[in-house]
Design a protein around this motif. Sequence first.
Motif, short mmCIF file in Angstrom:
data_model
loop_
_atom_site.label_atom_id
_atom_site.label_comp_id
_atom_site.label_asym_id
_atom_site.label_seq_id
_atom_site.Cartn_x
_atom_site.Cartn_y
_atom_site.Cartn_z
N TYR A 141 0.83 -1.21 0.00
CA TYR A 141 0.00 0.00 0.00
C TYR A 141 0.86 1.26 0.00
O TYR A 141 0.60 2.22 -0.74
CB TYR A 141 -0.91 -0.01 1.22
CG TYR A 141 -1.75 1.24 1.38
CD1 TYR A 141 -2.97 1.37 0.70
CD2 TYR A 141 -1.34 2.27 2.21
CE1 TYR A 141 -3.74 2.51 0.83
CE2 TYR A 141 -2.11 3.41 2.35
CZ TYR A 141 -3.30 3.53 1.67
OH TYR A 141 -4.05 4.67 1.81
N VAL A 145 0.13 1.85 -3.89
CA VAL A 145 -1.17 2.54 -3.85
C VAL A 145 -1.00 4.02 -3.62
O VAL A 145 -1.63 4.85 -4.30
CB VAL A 145 -2.07 1.91 -2.76
CG1 VAL A 145 -3.39 2.66 -2.66
CG2 VAL A 145 -2.33 0.44 -3.08
N GLN A 148 0.36 5.61 -6.82
CA GLN A 148 -0.61 5.73 -7.90
C GLN A 148 -1.78 6.63 -7.55
O GLN A 148 -2.41 7.20 -8.42
CB GLN A 148 -1.13 4.34 -8.28
CG GLN A 148 -0.11 3.44 -8.95
CD GLN A 148 -0.70 2.11 -9.34
OE1 GLN A 148 -1.59 1.58 -8.66
NE2 GLN A 148 -0.22 1.55 -10.43
N HIS A 150 -4.53 5.40 -6.13
CA HIS A 150 -5.76 4.60 -6.18
C HIS A 150 -5.38 3.13 -6.06
O HIS A 150 -4.23 2.75 -6.26
CB HIS A 150 -6.51 4.85 -7.49
CG HIS A 150 -5.70 4.53 -8.72
ND1 HIS A 150 -5.59 3.26 -9.24
CD2 HIS A 150 -4.95 5.33 -9.52
CE1 HIS A 150 -4.82 3.27 -10.31
NE2 HIS A 150 -4.40 4.51 -10.51
N PHE A 151 -6.41 2.32 -5.72
CA PHE A 151 -6.21 0.88 -5.67
C PHE A 151 -6.14 0.33 -7.09
O PHE A 151 -6.72 0.89 -8.01
CB PHE A 151 -7.35 0.21 -4.91
CG PHE A 151 -7.45 0.65 -3.48
CD1 PHE A 151 -8.32 1.66 -3.11
CD2 PHE A 151 -6.68 0.05 -2.51
CE1 PHE A 151 -8.43 2.06 -1.80
CE2 PHE A 151 -6.77 0.45 -1.19
CZ PHE A 151 -7.65 1.46 -0.84
N SER A 152 -5.44 -0.79 -7.25
CA SER A 152 -5.29 -1.36 -8.59
C SER A 152 -4.90 -2.82 -8.47
O SER A 152 -4.44 -3.29 -7.43
CB SER A 152 -4.23 -0.59 -9.39
OG SER A 152 -2.96 -0.72 -8.79
N ALA A 155 -1.13 -3.19 -7.74
CA ALA A 155 -0.73 -3.15 -6.34
C ALA A 155 -0.96 -4.51 -5.68
O ALA A 155 -0.13 -4.99 -4.91
CB ALA A 155 -1.51 -2.06 -5.61
N THR A 231 -4.68 -3.16 -1.14
CA THR A 231 -4.10 -2.91 -2.46
C THR A 231 -5.11 -2.92 -3.60
O THR A 231 -5.21 -1.96 -4.35
CB THR A 231 -3.01 -3.96 -2.76
OG1 THR A 231 -3.57 -5.27 -2.58
CG2 THR A 231 -1.82 -3.79 -1.84
N GLY A 232 -5.89 -3.99 -3.75
CA GLY A 232 -6.72 -4.09 -4.94
C GLY A 232 -8.15 -4.47 -4.72
O GLY A 232 -8.86 -4.76 -5.67
N GLN A 235 -10.86 -2.16 -6.40
CA GLN A 235 -10.70 -1.84 -7.81
C GLN A 235 -11.63 -2.69 -8.67
O GLN A 235 -11.57 -3.91 -8.63
CB GLN A 235 -9.25 -2.10 -8.24
CG GLN A 235 -9.00 -1.97 -9.73
CD GLN A 235 -9.14 -0.55 -10.21
OE1 GLN A 235 -9.11 0.36 -9.44
NE2 GLN A 235 -9.32 -0.39 -11.51
#
Length: 311
Positions: A141, A145, A148, A150-152, A155, A231-232, A235
């Motif tokens: 994170y 995160v 960036q 944002h979450f993805s 990540a 992390t994701g 998303q």
Amino acid sequence: MPNTAAKVMLPADFADAPISVVRRSVNALVTVAAVGAVVLVLLPLGAVFGYLIYKGIGSINLAFLTQIPKPPGEPGGGMANAIAGSVYILMIASVFGVPLGIGAGIYLSEYGRGTRFGNVIRFTADVLNGVPSIIVGIVAYGLVVLSQGHFSALAGGVALAIMMVPTITRTTEEMLLLVPQIVREAAYGLGVSRWRTTLSITLRTATSGVITGVMLAFARVAGETAPLLFTGVWQPILELEDEPAHGGLVPADFHLCHFALRRVAQASVGRSINLDCSDRRFGRRCATCGQPRYAQGSELKLWALESKSTS
């Protein structure tokens, strides 16, 4: 003069010796107890597994694998978003983790034995094997995160790759150490360089063990959820063109239709309010209320708080 030497008992003599009734009884009793303990442990597991198959086998169909989850209260839906999200994140983790782990294992086995830097890498890999997965998620994170914004899925893949590296590293090192040294010496005697010997002979000889280590690391991270919380998990991975985008990894940031938004907001505030949707990016009609407007689920808390403050 009489022969007073003791008779030597051979293994055949022990095999022909009779076994007492007490030993036979104790052996049978312990065997029955061991089998009973195994059955006692496996019986609840088999009952749960059988109940799941009995209740869930009817829901396994093509729609379950190709459709995204429906909103609460609507029948149908599937797990396509979870399947797609798992595949994407595991592919990203494999791209980062497998080459790095195998490369580190090759270095520790062929070049880093007895060196201070090799000992540091080996100690770090052993420590990372015991780090809780949620700590790895927090690290990912902070590294991905926050960078960036944002979450993805990237990540999440990085977090899982960090967990794969130590397992692959140590397994690769051990498998390469099992290759006989005479194999390397034979290659050196033919004039093959060291790096070529490592890649074409040593690594190829230990291919089955290295693949086993990769599969072990892959199986470990495939069921991890704690790193994805940081992390994701928020998303959206899979969205269909003809349905509202409530098909992310988990239904936490799905889009609420106008009807559902009003019902949830009224329950939160405790009184009847009139809310309108400001998000009209999709322009499609909801199957529940027919409204061609959708609102982000993350905006619901803000609207509810504003309504409560003005009441």
